[in-house]
Write an enzyme that holds these catalytic residues in place. Structure first.
Site: not given
Ligand code: EPZ
Length: 416
Positions: A22-23, A116, A121, A303, A395
């Site tokens: 998915k990711n 969420c 996020r 995850d 999902r």
């Molecule tokens: C991706 O989300 C995945 N989703 C998530 O999987 C996964 O948990 C996450 O990466 C971490 O590995 C998809 O790929 C669709 P991040 P993403 O940006 O891109 C902070 C699942 O269960 N952050 O790496 O949203 C954020 O708040 C889902 O399949 C900022 O502060 O993750 C978080 O604490 C859940 N500012 C951390 O970084 C930003 O602009 C990681 O977020 C972006 C992120």
């Protein structure tokens, strides 16, 4: 409302086929917007999030011709540059269209994803670094308005290796003038898969697999056919299920190298695993407690944290799990406690007293991976566990009830 009923304790056997990730497919679907040539993606998993992304692409004017689980896309006549709140609120990954829309149309109007269950996020890393590529960003009425007369390559250093920000910036760099260098880039295997997909269409992304990605702007992309990597998080979920139920079973169609941190942790707990090129086989093992800390790849993946907590509730010994990525990713804890687990939350960690027998109780899904943890615990709980709000599960886990039934579990999806 759909519920899942799981009869435990279960013993599993046989093989489970892992679906494409998915990711990996979500950013790859957004990248479809980058080319006006036909692209076919094969074996697209039947998941709510994938369907949401397909709906978003169609709303923008992309033609999606389905042939079973293969879909051929034609984005030659884009009619909209907007991702609406209705769609974005159901799936945060819609933000991935920001980079491709700017690359293709020079403008984008994307609803702010909002928070969420697992955290606020934010998208500041996405936006701050797009501005360095000559993008004008404005936030109004819950939308991000982004505009550029031409994207220019830049050196962008991420303050945190955000997966989504790395993907958005990579896609923004595909047609940018000159070179875009992303330092402190996320290194998850799904990032490599997006880069490999873009390169298969004629993009120039190098440094794949490292934290320094270099994208040399090109004029246009071709078409092609692609299938994403196997879903390492789905695979980890079934491997943990096999260990929790002391089963001999095989999890196949994924790359175990994408899970080496999880497999190493499990083996350190005493797990007997046979690790092949595209499968892992579990054997009945007596496991002991562990210390788990989630980190960006190559660390232990956030995850898989919820599923690991479920495992640690049933193995002998005490454990400590620390969640460093999201600020509220222990929603599974109160639900696991209803099944008899002994878990105490201390800030961003949970202390688990293992070896407790679990007994069935009605529980509720709160987010995707918490839902998986509840299913795993229900496989070990004595009696019939009813799991509510399973749309969270749908999902990200394709055909989960069918896959578990094939492994010998008594799992039923009911509509009550
Ligand atoms: C991706 O989300 C995945 N989703 C998530 O999987 C996964 O948990 C996450 O990466 C971490 O590995 C998809 O790929 C669709 P991040 P993403 O940006 O891109 C902070 C699942 O269960 N952050 O790496 O949203 C954020 O708040 C889902 O399949 C900022 O502060 O993750 C978080 O604490 C859940 N500012 C951390 O970084 C930003 O602009 C990681 O977020 C972006 C992120």
């Amino acid at each position: 409302m759909d519920k899942i009923i799981v009869k435990g304790p279960a013993r599993l056997s046989g093989e489970v086929e892992i679906s494409p990730a998915k990711n990996a497919y979500l950013p790859i679907l957004a990248a479809i917007l980058l080319t006006d040539k036909k692209v076919t993606l094969t074996n697209l998993p039947k998941l709510r999030d994938i369907n949401t992304m397909l709906k978003l692409l169609e709303m923008m004017g992309v033609e999606c011709n389905r042939d079973g689980k293969n879909v051929t896309f034609d984005a030659s006549s884009l009619s909209s540059h907007e991702a609406t709140y209705e769609l974005v609120k159901t799936m945060r990954a819609s933000i991935f269209v920001l980079g491709p829309l700017l690359s293709r149309l020079g403008k984008a109007k994307v609803s702010l994803p909002g928070g969420c269950a697992i955290g606020t996020r934010p998208i500041d890393i996405h936006l701050d670094n797009l501005e360095k590529m000559n993008v004008k960003i404005e936030m109004k009425n819950g939308f991000v308005f982004a505009e550029t007369d031409h994207l220019t390559g830049a050196l962008v250093k991420l303050k945190f290796p955000s997966v989504g920000a790395t993907e958005n910036l990579m896609m923004a760099g595909v047609f940018a003038d000159g070179q875009t260098i992303i330092e402190n880039a996320a290194m998850e295997p799904e990032i490599d898969d997006l880069a490999n997909f873009l390169n298969s269409l004629g993009a120039k992304v190098s440094g794949i697999g490292t934290s320094r990605l270099v994208i040399d702007g090109v004029k246009e992309l071709n078409g092609g056919t692609y299938q994403a990597i196997g879903d390492r998080i789905e695979a980890a979920t079934y491997i943990i299920g096999g260990l929790m139920t002391k089963s001999e079973m095989t999890v196949k169609n994924f790359n175990p190298k994408h899970l080496f941190n999880v497999l190493e942790n499990l083996q350190g707990m005493g797990a007997k695993l046979e690790i092949g090129d595209n499968y892992v086989k579990t054997y009945p093992s007596s496991l002991k407690g562990s210390k788990v800390i989630t980190e960006p790849f190559p660390g232990f993946p956030t995850d898989v944290q919820a599923q690991m907590v479920a495992l640690l509730t049933v193995v002998e010994g005490n454990s400590l799990v620390t969640e460093n990525i999201f600020e509220n990713r222990f929603m599974h804890v109160p639900e696991l406690t209803r099944l008899g687990a002994s878990i105490e939350q201390l800030g961003s960690s949970v202390f688990i007293e293992g070896g407790r027998p679990l007994t069935a109780a009605p529980v509720m899904c709160t987010d995707l991976r918490a839902s998986a943890a509840l299913v795993l615990a229900a496989l070990c709980a004595y009696g019939e566990t009813k799991i509510d709000r399973v749309y969270h599960l749908q999902r990200g886990y394709e055909d989960l009830p069918e896959k578990l039934q094939k492994l010998g579990a008594h799992v039923e999806l009911v509509n009550e």
